[in-house]
Design an enzyme around this catalytic site. Sequence first.
Site, short mmCIF file in Angstrom:
data_model
loop_
_atom_site.label_atom_id
_atom_site.label_comp_id
_atom_site.label_asym_id
_atom_site.label_seq_id
_atom_site.Cartn_x
_atom_site.Cartn_y
_atom_site.Cartn_z
N SER A 33 -42.18 -7.06 -18.56
CA SER A 33 -42.70 -5.72 -18.75
C SER A 33 -42.80 -5.30 -20.23
O SER A 33 -43.36 -4.24 -20.53
CB SER A 33 -41.81 -4.71 -18.02
OG SER A 33 -40.50 -4.70 -18.57
N SER A 69 -38.40 -9.83 -18.55
CA SER A 69 -39.36 -8.92 -19.16
C SER A 69 -39.52 -9.05 -20.66
O SER A 69 -40.45 -8.48 -21.23
CB SER A 69 -39.00 -7.47 -18.82
OG SER A 69 -39.26 -7.21 -17.46
N LYS A 75 -40.33 0.50 -27.02
CA LYS A 75 -40.95 0.29 -25.71
C LYS A 75 -41.04 1.63 -24.99
O LYS A 75 -40.12 2.46 -25.08
CB LYS A 75 -40.12 -0.71 -24.91
CG LYS A 75 -40.72 -1.13 -23.56
CD LYS A 75 -39.85 -2.21 -22.92
CE LYS A 75 -40.38 -2.61 -21.55
NZ LYS A 75 -39.58 -3.68 -20.93
#
Length: 475
Positions: free
Chosen positions: A152, A176, A77
């Site tokens: 996210s 997220s 990520k």
Amino acid sequence: MADIHELTALDLWTTLHKREISPREVTTSVLRRIAQVDPDVGAFVTVTEDAALERADEVETSLPHTRTLWGLPLADKDLVNRRGVPTGFGSELFQGVVAEASDELVTVLDDAGAVSVGKTATPEFGLSGYTEPRATGRVRNPWNRSLGVGGSSGGAAAAVAARMLPFAPGSDGGGSVRIPAAACGLVGMKPTRGLIPSASGITSVAGLSVGGTIARTVSDSALLLDAMIARRNGQIEHHYALRAPDDHDGDFLGAAVRGEGRFQLGILTNTPWDDELEIVVDPDAARTVRDAVELFTAMGHGAEEFTLRHDGRYGERFMTVWHASASTLPLDGEQLERLEPLTRHLVARGRELTARTLLETLSELTAFERSVIEQLSRFDAVLTPTLALTPRPLGWFDVDDPEECFRLQCAYEPYTSFVNVAGLPAITLPIIETDAGLPMGVQLIGRPGGEATLFALGAQLERRVRWQNRRPGLS
């Protein structure tokens, strides 16, 4: 053999260990798939083709086959540093800034034998529940490219749903991992606070943000979680890490594969946001719970509705700590003017907080945490919808008022953040497809250290629903 991109991580691991395919061949196939599919999705912000192939060769020649993720592809990520690779944090301010050292989680995944192929997209600094950053562009949902993927960890979820990756690590500070997993028809696991030493949540504001996993199957999620924990001689050697309960020895993959046990389930009838926001639960979201209850009771599990008691001020307190977490960004002066409006608003509000307000809020949330754990303790797991609404159209959160944008996010995902505040494990499972062909998930919340129970329940449901055989509209 099926196309490599159609294999689950566990099947791919087996194929690698049978020497039917090499890590380089897997990596080459993954890179080809990304080149073919990602221009229509936008899941990746960086693809490290040369480094990935070099790493695949290193894994094959230098690492023992016994490593948990030997030869398996994944991506980092874009909030996580990998030495020599840019970390953009989803922000215009950091595009092209190359990391000088790797974060601990990256080292752990490398030690497990994984092959990173790049970086997946995230909203600016991971502060929102949708992944449409100005810096790198909107991530499009593989099920319907006019829709968003949540956030996210939105890039990670889109990459897995579009079969560019078999699984991916993410992070979860208010949903997220679970939000994008649900929006993309995937399994998303947020573990107990402290379980993953390199992404424990202990040092984040209010202990909110922990590492998590996104996958197409329950067993793949468990495989990745086992690797992220990085045991030594079967033990979690970290003074912050929760030791797994003795009844399953922390063998999450084993629990997911076996899928055994009968459990007592609670069905949550409200959310902690109800007194502060107008929460509208879409009929398809409600159907996820009804369908899950019907399936679980047919398998012999107990189910009982219950309402969470709270004082009606949870939302106000959560927003306070979210503002506080944004205030710590190492940005000042003209840098603040280059932030997206929502990020700039969160930072400004956070820096207006007094120490007294923050400390009182943290104390109140600690009391809320204890109350939630106590109320949920009579159940082995608690059922909710993962999201109150179906996946949102791209641009749905583009409103002029940053506070209204934040409220829209909380109304979309009112079942996720309180689990972070309580530090509990939770998994989202893709129960249904709507009449419009969109995935919708149900969330199971466990007791502290109850990941094995969640994996067992998820595996039982997966055998009935077979969601891993569904394909998004993206070819």
